[in-house]
Design a protein around this motif. Structure first.
Motif, mmCIF file in Angstrom:
data_model
loop_
_atom_site.group_PDB
_atom_site.id
_atom_site.type_symbol
_atom_site.label_atom_id
_atom_site.label_comp_id
_atom_site.label_asym_id
_atom_site.label_seq_id
_atom_site.Cartn_x
_atom_site.Cartn_y
_atom_site.Cartn_z
ATOM 1 N N SER A 73 0.835 -1.210 0.000
ATOM 2 C CA SER A 73 0.000 0.000 0.000
ATOM 3 C C SER A 73 0.863 1.251 0.000
ATOM 4 O O SER A 73 0.585 2.209 -0.726
ATOM 5 C CB SER A 73 -0.912 -0.005 1.227
ATOM 6 N N ASN A 74 1.936 1.242 0.801
ATOM 7 C CA ASN A 74 2.836 2.393 0.857
ATOM 8 C C ASN A 74 3.552 2.608 -0.476
ATOM 9 O O ASN A 74 3.749 3.741 -0.909
ATOM 10 C CB ASN A 74 3.871 2.199 1.970
ATOM 11 N N ASN A 75 3.935 1.500 -1.113
ATOM 12 C CA ASN A 75 4.605 1.592 -2.419
ATOM 13 C C ASN A 75 3.684 2.213 -3.465
ATOM 14 O O ASN A 75 4.114 3.021 -4.286
ATOM 15 C CB ASN A 75 5.053 0.202 -2.888
ATOM 16 N N LYS A 76 2.405 1.828 -3.433
ATOM 17 C CA LYS A 76 1.433 2.377 -4.378
ATOM 18 C C LYS A 76 1.242 3.868 -4.156
ATOM 19 O O LYS A 76 1.134 4.642 -5.112
ATOM 20 C CB LYS A 76 0.097 1.643 -4.242
ATOM 21 N N LYS A 77 1.218 4.261 -2.881
ATOM 22 C CA LYS A 77 1.065 5.683 -2.552
ATOM 23 C C LYS A 77 2.270 6.484 -3.045
ATOM 24 O O LYS A 77 2.131 7.597 -3.575
ATOM 25 C CB LYS A 77 0.895 5.865 -1.045
ATOM 26 N N LEU A 78 3.462 5.911 -2.865
ATOM 27 C CA LEU A 78 4.681 6.580 -3.303
ATOM 28 C C LEU A 78 4.712 6.712 -4.828
ATOM 29 O O LEU A 78 5.116 7.750 -5.361
ATOM 30 C CB LEU A 78 5.911 5.809 -2.816
ATOM 31 N N PHE A 107 2.091 6.780 -6.831
ATOM 32 C CA PHE A 107 1.077 7.753 -7.240
ATOM 33 C C PHE A 107 1.570 9.180 -6.981
ATOM 34 O O PHE A 107 1.363 10.082 -7.804
ATOM 35 C CB PHE A 107 -0.226 7.507 -6.496
ATOM 36 N N ALA A 108 2.265 9.365 -5.828
ATOM 37 C CA ALA A 108 2.810 10.683 -5.501
ATOM 38 C C ALA A 108 3.874 11.086 -6.522
ATOM 39 O O ALA A 108 3.927 12.249 -6.948
ATOM 40 C CB ALA A 108 3.413 10.661 -4.096
#
Length: 203
Positions: A11-16, A18-19
């Motif tokens: 989940s954190n990787n996806k957020k990074l 997307f950012a």
């Protein structure tokens, strides 16, 4: 423990990611040459970000297309919108064609080590430069159709900055000539063609 933290890490990787995707778009819109100085943007993830921008802008282009086709239908009868698959295919093809043109013409006219280093950088640069086309969503009415010209000029400026940096011309004139040459030739040809049409035909 691994099974508990794995979804969180994903989940954190996806957020990074997307950012980072939004950061690329924002820098492209700002004509930030640092976007093209960062070699990280031209690694494997870079091509996926470029493809994502091409797909996103292709989908958004449906909005002004509908406005134009609705207007055309008033004079030429019902004009059907192209299928979504056709729009995506055309956008992808134009992206590849534009990149190939810039790569080949740049290599012939102003050869540098940076151009010779690979076609992938050109593909990514052209993909990033498409960011201004996101604003096509604003064209909801025929009265706003003039925005297509503004957005296209914005895209051209973004591409000029990108090509100048990636090919390391250090000369904005060179990159401007390469990027705008096709449209300049088209305008000149159109004006020449119109000037040779007899007045009776136009009237």
């Amino acid at each position: 423990i691994t099974s508990v933290y794995s979804p969180i890490k994903t989940s954190n990787n996806k957020k990074l990611m997307f950012a980072e995707f939004l950061n690329i778009i924002f820098k492209s819109l700002k004509l930030d040459k640092n976007l093209y100085k960062n070699n990280k943007n031209f690694e494997e993830a870079g091509i996926y970000y470029a493809i994502s921008i091409i797909i996103l802008t292709a989908l958004i282009s449906v909005i002004p297309n509908k406005v134009i086709l609705s207007f055309a239908s008033l004079y030429f009868g019902e004009v059907k919108s192209p299928r979504l698959a056709s729009i995506l295919f055309t956008s992808g093809f134009v992206w590849l064609l534009k990149s190939l043109y810039l790569f080949v013409v740049g290599l012939i006219l102003f050869p540098t080590k940076q151009i010779k280093s690979g076609f992938k950088k050109t593909l990514i640069t052209v993909g990033f430069a498409h960011a201004p086309f996101i604003f096509y969503f604003l064209i909801l009415d025929l009265r706003l159709i003039f925005l297509t010209l503004i957005i296209y000029l914005w895209y051209s400026a973004t591409l000029i900055v990108g090509i100048n940096q990636v090919y390391q011309f250090n000369n904005i004139f060179k990159s401007t000539i390469i990027v705008l040459a096709p449209i300049i030739i088209l305008i000149i040809y159109t004006l020449y063609y119109l000037s040779n049409i007899p007045n009776g035909v136009l009237s």
